[in-house]
Structures are given as C-alpha cells and as structure tokens.
Design a protein around this motif. Structure first.
Motif, PDB file in Angstrom:
ATOM      1  N   ILE A 161       0.885  -1.153   0.136  1.00  0.00           N
ATOM      2  CA  ILE A 161      -0.055   0.032  -0.071  1.00  0.00           C
ATOM      3  C   ILE A 161       1.124   1.155  -0.039  1.00  0.00           C
ATOM      4  CG2 ILE A 161      -1.804   1.378   1.217  1.00  0.00           C
ATOM      5  CD1 ILE A 161      -2.915  -1.367   2.275  1.00  0.00           C
ATOM      6  N   ILE A 162       0.503   1.972  -1.001  1.00  0.00           N
ATOM      7  CA  ILE A 162       1.488   3.468  -1.077  1.00  0.00           C
ATOM      8  C   ILE A 162       1.387   4.176   0.223  1.00  0.00           C
ATOM      9  CG2 ILE A 162       1.580   5.384  -2.327  1.00  0.00           C
ATOM     10  CD1 ILE A 162       1.151   4.044  -4.980  1.00  0.00           C
ATOM     11  N   HIS A 163       0.271   4.613   0.805  1.00  0.00           N
ATOM     12  CA  HIS A 163      -0.079   5.211   1.656  1.00  0.00           C
ATOM     13  C   HIS A 163       0.477   5.014   3.017  1.00  0.00           C
ATOM     14  CE1 HIS A 163      -3.183   3.435   3.826  1.00  0.00           C
ATOM     15  NE2 HIS A 163      -4.017   3.381   2.652  1.00  0.00           N
ATOM     16  N   GLU A 164       0.891   6.028   3.723  1.00  0.00           N
ATOM     17  CA  GLU A 164       1.343   5.826   5.037  1.00  0.00           C
ATOM     18  C   GLU A 164       0.528   4.954   6.173  1.00  0.00           C
ATOM     19  OE1 GLU A 164       1.638   9.638   7.290  1.00  0.00           O
ATOM     20  OE2 GLU A 164       3.358  10.117   5.866  1.00  0.00           O
ATOM     21  N   GLU A 165       1.247   4.159   6.991  1.00  0.00           N
ATOM     22  CA  GLU A 165       0.522   3.266   8.071  1.00  0.00           C
ATOM     23  C   GLU A 165      -0.407   4.171   8.830  1.00  0.00           C
ATOM     24  OE1 GLU A 165       1.350  -0.292  11.050  1.00  0.00           O
ATOM     25  OE2 GLU A 165       3.094   0.549   9.851  1.00  0.00           O
ATOM     26  N   PRO A 166      -1.643   3.919   8.841  1.00  0.00           N
ATOM     27  CA  PRO A 166      -2.641   4.513   9.694  1.00  0.00           C
ATOM     28  C   PRO A 166      -2.798   3.926  10.960  1.00  0.00           C
ATOM     29  CG  PRO A 166      -3.876   3.240   8.267  1.00  0.00           C
ATOM     30  CD  PRO A 166      -2.493   2.823   8.074  1.00  0.00           C
ATOM     31  N   ASN A 167      -3.083   4.600  12.201  1.00  0.00           N
ATOM     32  CA  ASN A 167      -3.043   4.003  13.322  1.00  0.00           C
ATOM     33  C   ASN A 167      -4.241   3.034  13.771  1.00  0.00           C
ATOM     34  OD1 ASN A 167      -5.795   5.487  13.443  1.00  0.00           O
ATOM     35  ND2 ASN A 167      -5.300   6.854  14.880  1.00  0.00           N
ATOM     36  N   CYS A 168      -4.853   2.672  12.558  1.00  0.00           N
ATOM     37  CA  CYS A 168      -6.073   1.460  12.797  1.00  0.00           C
ATOM     38  C   CYS A 168      -5.155   0.229  11.493  1.00  0.00           C
ATOM     39  CB  CYS A 168      -7.079   1.832  12.339  1.00  0.00           C
ATOM     40  SG  CYS A 168      -7.269   2.951  10.815  1.00  0.00           S
ATOM     41  N   SER A 169      -4.036   0.389  11.565  1.00  0.00           N
ATOM     42  CA  SER A 169      -3.438  -0.665  10.820  1.00  0.00           C
ATOM     43  C   SER A 169      -3.603  -2.287  10.781  1.00  0.00           C
ATOM     44  CB  SER A 169      -1.874  -0.424  10.485  1.00  0.00           C
ATOM     45  OG  SER A 169      -1.310  -0.745  11.749  1.00  0.00           O
ATOM     46  N   GLY A 170      -4.024  -2.512  12.133  1.00  0.00           N
ATOM     47  CA  GLY A 170      -4.279  -3.952  12.456  1.00  0.00           C
ATOM     48  C   GLY A 170      -5.550  -4.140  11.607  1.00  0.00           C
ATOM     49  N   ARG A 171      -6.423  -3.403  11.093  1.00  0.00           N
ATOM     50  CA  ARG A 171      -7.544  -3.785  10.525  1.00  0.00           C
ATOM     51  C   ARG A 171      -7.081  -4.290   8.965  1.00  0.00           C
ATOM     52  NH1 ARG A 171     -11.225   1.167  11.552  1.00  0.00           N
ATOM     53  NH2 ARG A 171     -12.501   0.187   9.738  1.00  0.00           N
ATOM     54  N   TYR A 172      -6.374  -3.889   8.623  1.00  0.00           N
ATOM     55  CA  TYR A 172      -5.623  -4.065   7.243  1.00  0.00           C
ATOM     56  C   TYR A 172      -5.142  -5.788   7.392  1.00  0.00           C
ATOM     57  CZ  TYR A 172      -5.622   0.657   5.667  1.00  0.00           C
ATOM     58  OH  TYR A 172      -5.890   1.993   5.262  1.00  0.00           O
ATOM     59  N   PHE A 173      -4.489  -5.826   8.412  1.00  0.00           N
ATOM     60  CA  PHE A 173      -3.900  -7.363   8.460  1.00  0.00           C
ATOM     61  C   PHE A 173      -5.096  -8.166   8.661  1.00  0.00           C
ATOM     62  CE2 PHE A 173      -0.372  -4.643  10.001  1.00  0.00           C
ATOM     63  CZ  PHE A 173       0.580  -4.870   9.046  1.00  0.00           C
ATOM     64  N   GLN A 174      -6.034  -7.879   9.389  1.00  0.00           N
ATOM     65  CA  GLN A 174      -7.299  -8.495   9.688  1.00  0.00           C
ATOM     66  C   GLN A 174      -8.036  -8.961   8.354  1.00  0.00           C
ATOM     67  OE1 GLN A 174      -9.933  -6.867  12.300  1.00  0.00           O
ATOM     68  NE2 GLN A 174     -11.065  -8.545  12.848  1.00  0.00           N
ATOM     69  N   LEU A 175      -8.087  -7.913   7.549  1.00  0.00           N
ATOM     70  CA  LEU A 175      -8.825  -8.070   6.179  1.00  0.00           C
ATOM     71  C   LEU A 175      -8.158  -8.990   5.218  1.00  0.00           C
ATOM     72  CD1 LEU A 175     -11.079  -7.493   4.279  1.00  0.00           C
ATOM     73  CD2 LEU A 175      -9.913  -5.550   3.592  1.00  0.00           C
ATOM     74  N   PHE A 176      -6.951  -8.525   5.081  1.00  0.00           N
ATOM     75  CA  PHE A 176      -6.336  -9.180   4.010  1.00  0.00           C
ATOM     76  C   PHE A 176      -5.475 -10.616   4.428  1.00  0.00           C
ATOM     77  CE2 PHE A 176      -5.751  -4.731   2.635  1.00  0.00           C
ATOM     78  CZ  PHE A 176      -6.611  -4.987   1.572  1.00  0.00           C
ATOM     79  N   LYS A 177      -5.649 -10.815   5.698  1.00  0.00           N
ATOM     80  CA  LYS A 177      -4.867 -12.189   6.347  1.00  0.00           C
ATOM     81  C   LYS A 177      -3.622 -12.423   5.798  1.00  0.00           C
ATOM     82  CE  LYS A 177      -9.691 -14.022   6.867  1.00  0.00           C
ATOM     83  NZ  LYS A 177     -10.609 -14.997   6.449  1.00  0.00           N
ATOM     84  N   ALA A 178      -2.773 -11.480   5.454  1.00  0.00           N
ATOM     85  CA  ALA A 178      -1.412 -11.625   4.862  1.00  0.00           C
ATOM     86  C   ALA A 178      -0.663 -10.428   5.248  1.00  0.00           C
ATOM     87  CB  ALA A 178      -1.633 -11.362   3.556  1.00  0.00           C
ATOM     88  N   PRO A 179       0.790 -10.352   5.289  1.00  0.00           N
ATOM     89  CA  PRO A 179       1.536  -9.389   5.536  1.00  0.00           C
ATOM     90  C   PRO A 179       1.353  -8.054   4.771  1.00  0.00           C
ATOM     91  CG  PRO A 179       3.012 -11.443   5.268  1.00  0.00           C
ATOM     92  CD  PRO A 179       1.542 -11.580   4.636  1.00  0.00           C
TER      93      PRO A 179
END
Length: 194
Positions: A161-179
C-alpha cells in the motif's frame, strides 16, 4: 473527452456512509447524483465527481480505515459486466486476467496490471483519485471478490500500500490475512501461483 467512472461502483461509498451514520443522499446530490442514478445500467460520472465524493467522505468519516469497509459492501453487480465475468471465472487466475483486461469498464483513468514473477502473480493497481480510502476500497473489493470465488479462507501472499500506515493498521492485516507493507512503491496484491 472527460474521463469517467462506472457510477454503480459508487454504491459501495453510499453504503459506507450509511454505516458511519451519514445520510448519503444530500452528500451525493452535491455531485449531481441521485440514488436512482446508481442503478442505471452503464451510467457514468466524471473523474472529478468521484474524486470529490471520496475527498468529502474522508473529511466526514473520522476513521482513516473506512475504505476497507468496501469488503462488506462489494457486490458483483456494482462492477457491471466485469463483476459477472469475475463470477463466471473457473479459476482465480482467469478472474484476475479478466479484471486486467476489462478494468476500463469501471474506470477510464485507472489501470490494473498483472505481472508474473517467481514469487507469484502480482496485481498492481493505479489510480489518480486522491484519498487513500479510495484505493483501500478497491483493494478490499478485490479481496472480497477472491473470497467469493475461493472461500473465506483465501489469503494473498502479501499486500503493498502506497500510503502511510494509519493508526488502525491492524484492520488491514485482519482483512487481508497477509503481511501488509505501507509506504510501498505501488498498490499491489501478490497471489501465489497455486
């Protein structure tokens, strides 16, 4: 010629606004869009209208991860013929190839490219819509489509992902189930050859 987007794809943003307690009707009306227009077959709106919708949504919704909610609201019909071609694909590779080939149905400005590599098949997305939530919603919709074809346990190898890591980044890992790697060179999803 004005660059345009398939309006039905913005049903996702309508649903996201509803989820966050915002009435989407006046919000969309400011850009000349009514609820009925969202269901007109083949109806298109300009790049500027779509960009404005997402910029305004980002200013209204106080959740930097709201674009990920698209995974819950994506429906094949929102992507017109491309959505149904995706569903009819016999393999995920075939679905991704159709996405690459026919993505212009959704957007005349965005681009999707598949690159074959030793590590897997890399799907690279590009668009000029400004808010990060717009690209997040696109990537979340793609993962939702993959899981529709392959089951809820489907997981890519990695997500960039190009944009900066947001403070809720855990939700990205939860959705994609991947690094998930932020501040990456491109927005992309890596799929295993298997």
């Amino acid at each position: 010629m004005t660059t345009s987007y398939l309006l039905s794809s913005e049903n996702i943003l309508w649903e996201i606004l509803n989820k966050y307690g915002h009435d989407p009707e006046p919000f969309f009306f400011e850009e000349g869009v009514t609820k009925n227009m969202l269901f007109e077959e083949g109806k298109r709106i300009s790049f500027n209208q779509v960009n404005n919708l997402w910029i305004k949504a980002e200013s209204l919704i106080e959740d930097p991860c709201f674009g990920l909610e698209a995974a819950d609201f994506w429906h094949p019909s929102y992507f017109g013929a491309l959505g149904y071609a995706w569903l009819a694909s016999t393999t995920l590779r075939k679905a991704l190839e159709r996405l690459e080939r026919y993505f212009r149905i959704l957007s005349e400005k965005a681009d999707v490219k598949l690159e074959e590599g030793k590590d897997g098949l890399n799907l690279i997305l590009s668009d000029s819509i400004q808010p990060p939530a717009f690209m997040d919603s696109g990537m979340a919709s793609i993962i939702s489509g993959c899981r529709l074809n392959c089951g809820e346990d489907f997981r890519p190898l990695s997500v960039n992902i190009i944009h900066e890591e947001p403070n809720c980044s855990g939700r990205y890992f939860q959705l994609f189930k991947a690094p998930v790697y932020f501040e990456a060179e491109n927005d992309s999803i890596l799929f295993s050859h298997e």
